[in-house]
Design an enzyme around this catalytic site. Structure first.
Site, PDB file in Angstrom:
ATOM      1  N   HIS A 378       0.797  -1.238   0.000  1.00  0.00           N
ATOM      2  CA  HIS A 378       0.000   0.000   0.000  1.00  0.00           C
ATOM      3  C   HIS A 378       0.822   1.278   0.000  1.00  0.00           C
ATOM      4  CE1 HIS A 378      -4.240  -1.217   0.417  1.00  0.00           C
ATOM      5  NE2 HIS A 378      -3.751  -2.310   0.962  1.00  0.00           N
ATOM      6  N   LYS A 569      -8.560  14.325   3.462  1.00  0.00           N
ATOM      7  CA  LYS A 569      -7.726  13.113   3.557  1.00  0.00           C
ATOM      8  C   LYS A 569      -6.853  13.287   4.784  1.00  0.00           C
ATOM      9  CE  LYS A 569      -6.264  14.077  -0.646  1.00  0.00           C
ATOM     10  NZ  LYS A 569      -6.378  12.812  -1.344  1.00  0.00           N
ATOM     11  N   ARG A 570      -6.130  12.239   5.181  1.00  0.00           N
ATOM     12  CA  ARG A 570      -5.219  12.392   6.314  1.00  0.00           C
ATOM     13  C   ARG A 570      -4.246  13.539   6.052  1.00  0.00           C
ATOM     14  NH1 ARG A 570      -5.381   8.512  10.661  1.00  0.00           N
ATOM     15  NH2 ARG A 570      -3.564   9.628  11.403  1.00  0.00           N
ATOM     16  N   LYS A 575       0.888  14.561   1.052  1.00  0.00           N
ATOM     17  CA  LYS A 575      -0.397  14.896   0.413  1.00  0.00           C
ATOM     18  C   LYS A 575      -0.491  16.389   0.096  1.00  0.00           C
ATOM     19  CE  LYS A 575      -2.779  10.958   2.573  1.00  0.00           C
ATOM     20  NZ  LYS A 575      -3.315  10.154   1.464  1.00  0.00           N
ATOM     21  N   THR A 677      -8.301   6.758  -2.995  1.00  0.00           N
ATOM     22  CA  THR A 677      -9.657   6.310  -3.338  1.00  0.00           C
ATOM     23  C   THR A 677     -10.633   7.476  -3.183  1.00  0.00           C
ATOM     24  OG1 THR A 677      -9.750   5.376  -1.121  1.00  0.00           O
ATOM     25  CG2 THR A 677      -9.435   3.834  -2.932  1.00  0.00           C
ATOM     26  N   LYS A 681     -14.115   8.743  -5.439  1.00  0.00           N
ATOM     27  CA  LYS A 681     -15.430   9.112  -4.887  1.00  0.00           C
ATOM     28  C   LYS A 681     -15.868  10.466  -5.434  1.00  0.00           C
ATOM     29  CE  LYS A 681     -14.164   6.472  -0.852  1.00  0.00           C
ATOM     30  NZ  LYS A 681     -13.440   6.496   0.420  1.00  0.00           N
TER      31      LYS A 681
END
Length: 843
Positions: A378, A569-570, A575, A677, A681
């Site tokens: 992952h 998101k986290r 990110k 993911t 969405k």
């Protein structure tokens, strides 16, 4: 503007055409009243909203139980190959509405509850999220369970029943504060304790070698108590099981050691055993080498493998075959999927059971183990890879350490034979890493112990083959596969965006719910004015509804016709929420420098949790809230720009925010996000993506056409080239005036007047230690955001791009992902067969 319709009102207005078939309303009412009566007889005479919620949950559960029992009987008699999905995280969210959707009960319940003078949406809001995961990995596991049931696979999710899930996030004075998530305090109507299947798990002790074999003795025992949760497929009467283990101390726990009479101490000490399932480690993409975490990983593996073997041995109804005692057929009947390295101990544990307990020959046991296990990687971030100290294993799992050493020796002998004299290769490929502290590389263990290794998006799988596991790929290229992640369209369209689901169903029918590739048919309607208007209208309603929620929650007046620009998101440096912050500051500065100029109004929303020990992530949250504080209170800005931090982002909040988004931010440095993911969405729910060529963004751009996303920034090759050249942040700072201005404002305390040095660490990191090269992509990002503004000013063209994105999102269904796993890794075929419902006779 008119007040937004509630989902309940909208469901009453739209032509439902059976998307949630109207069941027997009278039957639901009767069942609801019966459950409510039992609740009140037991406790009191006045019903609370929570009593109503539990009565409804039990009513819905009644519809599950018959199907659940029948499904399990069906498997027992057919004896199919069973799939075991092992994960330390299952981020399930709420269950009530999802169950109603999958059983086709939503309208019957809605009508029955309405007739009783209650509001279904209000009852749904009472349910606690089951937050037994951190982010993508745990939510993926939840989507996979939904798809495996919908595809009729005999599948089981196995994990830990954490007493406390991912913490609740409070923002106090702009800082994240963690609060324990006591999600079980009112009970959980969906789980069933199964004490009859309680199993022992061993820790510590020592190993005895004798001519009769190997024994692991003098261990400490903890009991694993299973709790089963039903997992319904979509309208196929299949109900699979998620089994979560809870740790219990055995009755004699530590009493022997306290025979001097300190009985109270001995009983209090039971907590040490039961702590194993107390709390979820709140780290995403970060390895924390704590003994308690290793205990959790072994606990779930040891209990699960005993359960798998018990089920294998008693597999077929009335069967006297040698299959019960011979393990030859084990890989034909069992597939174990390791969700990242967290359940990696399945490999040495299965070896231990086969060799020490079942007396299978070592080489045969190794073949069985490899054919049974498969591993999903992952992440490629080095700090996320699990590397356990050998000394910890020696103490906690001495027999497993011996097995790992023996497996590693076999593996290295093979490598040495193929590459004679290549000592460096042996060092790189060893499961044991030498150094000051010897460590076990769990990813290497997973690769050598599995028959299939997959990444979770095409670009990620290529990186896995070319860099992370390059040597292993050269050794066994046939092992390596790609399985691009997906999301379940039941929760992430039908449940969270019924308005859009209905508009789509009106045009192409309802089959897309279980075959998302049918969305391609929407391409015929890209220029259809009615359809364009309908899609835009649904989006506007979702925005109005979310605005009302935000105004109530944050007391901020939202402009619902502004662009909803969302990054949820986290919180993690890779990110790049900081890149988003720099854009917000740049917009603010542009508005301030010319307030009379026309601007495309934006509401920038950022949400996500920071790991409690991750200083920089917490500073990023403080920066976002501080920017919001300045921007939202500046009269020159008005409603042209708002910056909001969405507190306590979780599955149930995602279900509200995603349908309302116009712009989805997926802006990680190329080569760092394995898949993502959330991006899928947003695409399915009609947001356009601004993103880098990273993770599944690459395939999204391929499906919809790059010109229908806002792609910017360096590609993987350019990032690598910049690494070789040496990234120098100051070059960009000196060259780009708007960037320099933004950084100087953060640095000088413009956004933190009460504490001017507050963001010293953030600026220092960006200028001197930024692994993720925020400045290198700043210019391209700002320019790309300009293109976003341009398109947003033309609502018709914007909506046409939205429709194209929705139409091309079919690939990103977890049904497609699971079909690929089933055929290419597990060797089973999905089934469209419907099990007869409980009210009909069985075949």
């Amino acid at each position: 503007m008119a007040a937004p319709l509630s989902d309940g009102e909208r469901r009453k207005q739209i032509s439902v055409r059976g998307i949630a078939g109207l069941g027997d309303v009278a039957e639901v009412r009767k069942s609801f009243n019966r459950h409510l009566h039992f609740t009140l007889v037991k406790d009191r005479n006045v019903a609370t909203p929570r009593d109503y919620f539990f009565a409804l949950a039990h009513t819905v559960r009644d519809h599950l139980v018959g199907r659940w029992i029948r499904t399990q009987q069906h498997y027992y008699e057919r004896d199919p190959k069973r799939i075991y999905y092992l994960s330390l995280e299952f981020y399930m969210g709420r269950t009530l509405q999802n169950t109603m959707v999958n059983l086709g009960l939503q309208n019957a319940c809605d009508e029955a509850i309405y007739q009783l003078g209650l509001d279904l949406e209000e009852l749904e809001e009472i349910e606690e999220d089951a937050g037994l995961g951190n982010g993508g990995l745990g939510r993926l596991a939840a989507c996979f369970l939904d798809s495996m049931a919908t595809l009729g696979l005999a599948a089981y999710g196995y994990g830990i029943r954490y007493e406390f899930g991912i913490f609740n996030q409070k923002i106090i004075d702009g800082w994240q504060v963690e609060e324990a998530d006591d999600w079980l305090r009112y009970g959980n109507p969906w789980e069933k304790a199964r004490p009859e299947y309680m199993l022992p798990v061993h820790f510590y002790g020592r190993v005895e070698h004798s001519p009769e074999g190997v024994k692991w003795v003098d261990t400490q025992v903890v009991l694993a108590m299973p709790y089963d949760t039903p997992v319904p497929g979509y309208k196929n009467n299949t109900v699979n099981t998620m089994r979560l283990w809870s740790a219990k101390a055995p009755n004699d726990f530590n009493l022997q050691e306290f025979n001097v009479g300190d009985y109270i101490e001995a009983v209090l000490d039971r907590n040490l055993a039961e702590n194993i399932s107390r709390v979820l480690y709140p780290n995403d993409n970060f390895f924390e080498g704590k003994e308690l975490r290793l205990k959790q990983e072994y606990f779930v593996v040891a209990a699960t493998l005993q359960d798998i073997i018990r089920r294998f041995k008693s597999s077929k109804f009335g069967c006297q075959d040698p299959v019960r005692t011979s393990f030859e057929t084990f890989p034909d009947k069992v597939a174990i999927q390791l969700n990242d390295t967290h359940p990696a101990l399945s490999i040495p544990e299965l070896m231990r059971i086969l060799v020490d307990v079942e007396k299978v020959d070592w080489d045969k046991a190794w073949e069985i183990t490899k054919q049974t296990c498969a591993y999903t990687n992952h992440t490629v971030l080095p700090e996320a890879l699990e590397r356990w100290p050998v000394s910890m294993f020696e103490k906690l799992l001495p027999r497993h350490l011996e097995i790992i050493y023996a497996l590693n020796q076999m593996h290295l002998d093979r490598v040495a034979a193929l590459y004679p004299g290549d000592v460096d290769r042996l060092r790189r490929m060893s499961v044991i890493e030498e150094g000051d502290c010897k460590r076990i590389n769990m990813a290497h263990l997973c690769v050598i112990g599995s028959h299939a290794v997959n990444g979770v998006a095409r670009i990620h799988s290529d990186i896995v083959k070319n860099t992370v596991f390059k040597d292993f790929y050269e050794l066994e290229p046939e092992k390596f596969q790609n399985k691009t992640n997906g999301i379940t369209p039941r929760r992430w369209l039908l449940l969270c965006n019924p308005g859009l689901a209905d508009v789509i169903a009106e045009k192409i029918g309802e089959d897309f719910v279980t075959d998302l590739s049918q969305l391609k048919k929407l391409l015929d309607f890209i220029n259809n004015e009615t359809f364009i208007r309908d899609v835009a209208k649904v989006k506007q309603e979702n925005k109005l509804k979310f605005s009302a929620y935000l105004e109530e929650r944050y007391k901020v007046k939202i402009n619902p016709s502004s662009m909803f620009d969302i990054q949820v998101k986290r919180i993690h440096e890779y990110k790049r929420q900081l890149l988003n912050c720099l854009h917000a500051i740049t917009l603010y500065n542009r508005i301030r420098s010319d307030p009379s100029k026309s601007f495309v109004p934006r509401t920038i929303m950022i949400g996500g949790k920071a790991a409690p020990g991750y200083h920089m992530a917490k500073m990023i949250i403080k920066l976002i809230t501080s920017i919001g504080e300045v921007v939202n209170n500046d009269p020159y800005v008005g409603d042209k720009l708002k910056v909001i931090f969405l507190e306590n982002y979780r599955v149930s909040l995602a279900e509200k925010v995603i349908p309302a988004a116009d712009l989805s931010q997926q802006i990680s440095t190329a080569g760092t996000e394995a898949s993502g993911t959330g991006n899928m969405k947003f695409m399915l729910n009609g947001a356009l993506t601004i993103g880098t060529m990273d993770g599944a963004n690459v395939e999204m751009a391929e499906e919809a056409g790059e010109e229908n996303l806002f792609i910017f920034g360096m590609r993987v090759e350019e990032v690598e080239a910049l690494d070789r050249r040496g990234y120098n942040a100051r070059e960009y700072y000196d060259r780009i005036p708007e960037l320099r201005q933004a950084i100087d404002q953060i640095s000088s305390g413009f956004f933190s007047p009460r504490d001017p040095g507050c963001f010293r660490d953030v600026v220092n990191m960006l200028m001197h230690h930024d692994r993720f090269k925020v400045f290198a992509d700043y210019e391209a990002y700002i320019k790309c955001q300009g293109q976003v503004d341009q398109l947003f000013m033309d609502p018709r063209e914007w909506t046409k791009k939205v429709i194209r994105n929705i139409a091309c999102s079919g690939k990103f269904s977890s049904d497609r992902t699971i079909t690929e796993y089933a055929r290419e890794i597990w060797g089973v075929e999905p089934s469209a067969t419907k099990i007869p419902p409980p009210n009909l006779p069985r075949d």
